[in-house]
Scaffold this motif. Structure first.
Motif, PDB file in Angstrom:
ATOM      1  N   MET A 294       0.839  -1.194   0.000  1.00 11.25           N
ATOM      2  CA  MET A 294       0.000   0.000   0.000  1.00 11.25           C
ATOM      3  C   MET A 294       0.883   1.256   0.000  1.00 11.25           C
ATOM      4  O   MET A 294       0.609   2.217  -0.725  1.00 11.25           O
ATOM      5  N   ALA A 295       1.952   1.252   0.782  1.00 17.45           N
ATOM      6  CA  ALA A 295       2.849   2.413   0.831  1.00 17.45           C
ATOM      7  C   ALA A 295       3.453   2.693  -0.539  1.00 17.45           C
ATOM      8  O   ALA A 295       3.540   3.849  -0.966  1.00 17.45           O
ATOM      9  N   ALA A 296       3.850   1.649  -1.256  1.00 19.97           N
ATOM     10  CA  ALA A 296       4.409   1.836  -2.596  1.00 19.97           C
ATOM     11  C   ALA A 296       3.349   2.364  -3.558  1.00 19.97           C
ATOM     12  O   ALA A 296       3.638   3.208  -4.406  1.00 19.97           O
ATOM     13  N   ALA A 297       2.126   1.893  -3.423  1.00 25.97           N
ATOM     14  CA  ALA A 297       1.038   2.367  -4.289  1.00 25.97           C
ATOM     15  C   ALA A 297       0.739   3.840  -4.038  1.00 25.97           C
ATOM     16  O   ALA A 297       0.487   4.594  -4.973  1.00 25.97           O
ATOM     17  N   ILE A 298       0.796   4.259  -2.787  1.00 22.99           N
ATOM     18  CA  ILE A 298       0.568   5.667  -2.455  1.00 22.99           C
ATOM     19  C   ILE A 298       1.673   6.529  -3.069  1.00 22.99           C
ATOM     20  O   ILE A 298       1.401   7.557  -3.681  1.00 22.99           O
ATOM     21  N   ARG A 299       2.932   6.083  -2.929  1.00 24.56           N
ATOM     22  CA  ARG A 299       4.051   6.825  -3.522  1.00 24.56           C
ATOM     23  C   ARG A 299       3.938   6.862  -5.040  1.00 24.56           C
ATOM     24  O   ARG A 299       4.177   7.888  -5.668  1.00 24.56           O
ATOM     25  N   LEU A 300       3.592   5.744  -5.640  1.00 23.16           N
ATOM     26  CA  LEU A 300       3.503   5.624  -7.098  1.00 23.16           C
ATOM     27  C   LEU A 300       2.412   6.505  -7.692  1.00 23.16           C
ATOM     28  O   LEU A 300       2.621   7.189  -8.683  1.00 23.16           O
ATOM     29  N   THR A 301       1.239   6.484  -7.069  1.00 23.07           N
ATOM     30  CA  THR A 301       0.077   7.145  -7.666  1.00 23.07           C
ATOM     31  C   THR A 301      -0.265   8.490  -7.045  1.00 23.07           C
ATOM     32  O   THR A 301      -0.956   9.289  -7.667  1.00 23.07           O
ATOM     33  N   GLY A 302       0.164   8.702  -5.804  1.00 22.64           N
ATOM     34  CA  GLY A 302      -0.247   9.909  -5.093  1.00 22.64           C
ATOM     35  C   GLY A 302      -1.707   9.842  -4.674  1.00 22.64           C
ATOM     36  O   GLY A 302      -2.289  10.832  -4.250  1.00 22.64           O
ATOM     37  N   GLY A 303      -2.288   8.651  -4.779  1.00 20.10           N
ATOM     38  CA  GLY A 303      -3.702   8.463  -4.456  1.00 20.10           C
ATOM     39  C   GLY A 303      -3.973   8.378  -2.975  1.00 20.10           C
ATOM     40  O   GLY A 303      -3.078   8.151  -2.157  1.00 20.10           O
ATOM     41  N   ASN A 304      -5.231   8.558  -2.623  1.00 21.70           N
ATOM     42  CA  ASN A 304      -5.712   8.451  -1.256  1.00 21.70           C
ATOM     43  C   ASN A 304      -5.719   6.981  -0.832  1.00 21.70           C
ATOM     44  O   ASN A 304      -6.086   6.102  -1.613  1.00 21.70           O
ATOM     45  N   CYS A 305      -5.342   6.712   0.403  1.00 25.45           N
ATOM     46  CA  CYS A 305      -5.267   5.338   0.915  1.00 25.45           C
ATOM     47  C   CYS A 305      -6.596   4.602   0.768  1.00 25.45           C
ATOM     48  O   CYS A 305      -6.624   3.458   0.326  1.00 25.45           O
ATOM     49  N   ASN A 306      -7.698   5.234   1.122  1.00 26.37           N
ATOM     50  CA  ASN A 306      -8.998   4.574   1.033  1.00 26.37           C
ATOM     51  C   ASN A 306      -9.398   4.294  -0.409  1.00 26.37           C
ATOM     52  O   ASN A 306      -9.992   3.258  -0.704  1.00 26.37           O
ATOM     53  N   THR A 307      -9.063   5.201  -1.319  1.00 28.89           N
ATOM     54  CA  THR A 307      -9.347   4.982  -2.737  1.00 28.89           C
ATOM     55  C   THR A 307      -8.526   3.807  -3.249  1.00 28.89           C
ATOM     56  O   THR A 307      -9.043   2.937  -3.956  1.00 28.89           O
ATOM     57  N   LEU A 308      -7.262   3.764  -2.880  1.00 28.97           N
ATOM     58  CA  LEU A 308      -6.406   2.670  -3.316  1.00 28.97           C
ATOM     59  C   LEU A 308      -6.868   1.333  -2.751  1.00 28.97           C
ATOM     60  O   LEU A 308      -6.828   0.320  -3.443  1.00 28.97           O
TER      61      LEU A 308
END
Length: 66
Positions: A25-39
């Protein structure tokens, strides 16, 4: 399994996993800049559709392609 019909964030997640073997999840947040709940919703959808498999729970969770 048709990924082309997925939202852009889901496609970016799947492409990252394809290139790197797994994602957190941390990598996805860094990669996309997306909100945790959306991801989380995108990860859930990708798992329900059989694209990703979850390993672990909580902060140690990571995902790989099925």
């Amino acid at each position: 399994m048709v990924l082309a019909r997925q939202p852009d964030l889901a496609l970016r997640i799947a492409e990252f996993v394809r290139e790197h073997g797994r994602i957190t999840m941390a990598a996805a947040i860094r990669l996309t800049g997306g909100n945790c709940n959306t991801l989380k919703q995108h990860f859930r959808t990708l798992m329900e559709r059989g694209h990703l498999m979850q390993h672990g729970a909580g902060r140690g969770t990571w995902y790989e392609l099925r």
